[in-house]
Design a protein around this motif. Structure first.
Motif: not given
Ligand code: DLL
Length: 441
Positions: A149, A219, A221, A223, A243, A245, A250-251, A310, A431
């Motif tokens: 992750f 972030g 997910e 909320w 946010y 992906l 990544g973040p 998204d 998540k």
């Molecule tokens: O979730 C990266 C991440 C890590 C973002 C830590 C923020 C903090 P993935 O696992 O690839 O990467 O998932 C990405 O999660 O397309 C959204 O649908 C959802 N997502 C990520 N941040 C948000 C947010 C990480 N702040 C997918 N609000 C994305 C809503 C979010 N959805």
């Protein structure tokens, strides 16, 4: 380089300078980078070149930023089909890191970084933390999962480069999280918002106070604003939304700032467009649609027009924080998390907003989807507070009715509401799984 005096305040870091570029200068930078990345992808990624050629396009056709809209999209299944390394644009000797995102079915998708990609990612995370008001001297507990992750290592490297003290605790082991938070003088925490709910709940039960914690960086997910209000009030902190992906980096793709009113996209590296998810047509700023991102700097795995699924809006009004980079609205839903009940389109985030508007429930809920005679049915299981749980049967019935009305008010249809005991629904360390889909079972 800096254009706004507010940018020198606390939370500003030199890496944040591109956040304040005059728009024209930013546009020129974006175009130069776009032309270079399209050329790179064309030369090195077969599937991209084939799709461009099929549309009669070559990199020379990208003369203005608007020309991006003529290029083919990339979708998640392209990454799956290319598993594991098919979309790489760099030889393995230049790739210094791999991450993967599990997804719900089958093989994960694999993403790759060169040393320069890691630097860009790190700078984007420095800008993220700076925008959330962190600086050297902050003690950050990083409870995003470390591993494949991207959350853990992404946040880690950015926070270190910012000059904060990082505690790489990863997700889980809630007791230890609370002990560390208090004993190490933690001032900031990052994790998923649902895991923070769990941490707060345990802290309350064990009568542990959250010490010096003042900032939450959340972030990974969706909320709702109602959830944020709950977290800020209960935790006594400021809660920021970030946010990103895996496919894009990544973040670190976008972050809220002190205004907490939309997330600034680090658009000198990640170029955003909003499209109509049905037709694929590019929508003007201010219209809601699907976010499409193009990586302007990524060497190992350039993503051209990646469809994130998204749903959001791109905003251009100036932000009081002085940043010139555009903002996206908070992401409440994905185009693929919608379900249809009696002809009405329903998103889980609408249900969250409706139930958290009612007193007497905890922000722990689950949406169970079933199919009866071809029709989708929704049951919402909601934990009630211990006080409400000890109430009379008629009081509970009133609460159930109030929740049912609140959901009906938002969705226009009635769903089944099922009140459950406090702590009876599963808690998440990463998540949250809010929707349980029993329709295909
Ligand atoms: O979730 C990266 C991440 C890590 C973002 C830590 C923020 C903090 P993935 O696992 O690839 O990467 O998932 C990405 O999660 O397309 C959204 O649908 C959802 N997502 C990520 N941040 C948000 C947010 C990480 N702040 C997918 N609000 C994305 C809503 C979010 N959805």
């Amino acid at each position: 380089m800096r254009t706004d005096p507010s940018s020198s305040g606390p939370g500003f870091h030199p890496a944040s300078a591109p956040d304040y570029l005059p728009r024209r200068q930013l546009g020129e930078l974006q175009l130069r980078r776009l032309q270079a990345i399209v050329t790179r992808a064309w030369e090195r990624v077969t599937v991209f070149r084939e799709r461009m050629s099929a549309n009669g396009l070559t990199p020379a056709d990208v003369r203005r930023l608007e020309d991006l809209g003529r290029l083919p999209f990339t979708v998640k299944s392209d990454l799956r089909d290319a598993y594991p390394f098919g979309l790489f644009a760099s030889p393995m000797e230049e790739i210094v890191r791999l991450h993967a995102s599990s997804g719900t079915t089958g093989k994960p998708i694999v993403v790759a970084y060169t040393a320069s990609d890691l630097q860009v990612w790190q700078s984007a995370m420095v800008r993220t933390f700076a925008a959330c008001g962190l600086h050297a001297g902050d003690v950050l507990q990083n409870a995003f999962g470390y591993g494949l992750f991207t959350g853990g290592l992404g946040a880690h490297s950015g926070a270190e480069a910012l000059g904060a003290t990082v505690i790489p605790i990863s997700g889980g082991n809630t007791e230890r999280q609370l002990m560390v938070m208090k004993d190490f003088g933690v001032t900031a925490l990052c994790c998923t918002p649902s895991y923070f709910l769990h941490l707060m709940e345990r802290a309350r039960e064990e009568k542990v106070d959250l010490g010096r914690l003042r900032t939450g960086v959340f972030g990974a997910e969706p909320w709702s604003d109602a959830m944020r209000r709950h977290i800020e009030a209960e935790g006594g902190i400021k809660a920021y939304d970030i946010y990103g992906l895996s496919e894009i980096t990544g973040p670190g793709v976008a972050s809220e700032c002190s205004a907490q009113d939309g997330l600034h996209v680090f658009e000198d590296h990640f170029y955003p467009e909003i499209i109509d998810p049905e037709s694929g047509e590019v929508l003007p700023d201010g219209r809601e649609g699907e976010l499409v991102l193009t990586t302007l700097s990524k060497q190992a795995m350039p993503m051209i027009r990646y469809r994130t699924r998204d749903i959001t809006t791109l905003e251009t009004e100036p932000c009081p924080c002085g940043r010139t980079i555009r903002r996206i609205r908070r992401i409440g839903r994905r185009s693929d998390d919608m379900f249809i009940v009696r002809g009405v389109n329903v998103f889980p985030s609408q249900i969250e907003t409706a139930i958290l508007a009612v007193e007497g429930v905890l922000p722990h809920y689950q949406i169970v989807l079933t199919r009866e005679k071809g029709l989708d049915e929704v049951e919402v299981r909601i934990e009630v507070t211990p006080e409400a749980f000890g109430d009379t049967v008629s009081a509970l019935e009133e609460l159930r009715e109030a929740l049912s009305r609140s959901v009906e008010h938002v969705l226009g249809i009635r769903v089944k509401v099922h009140l459950v005991e406090p702590r009876s629904l599963a808690r998440s360390e990463g998540k949250a799984k809010r929707v349980v889909d029993q329709r295909r079972i």
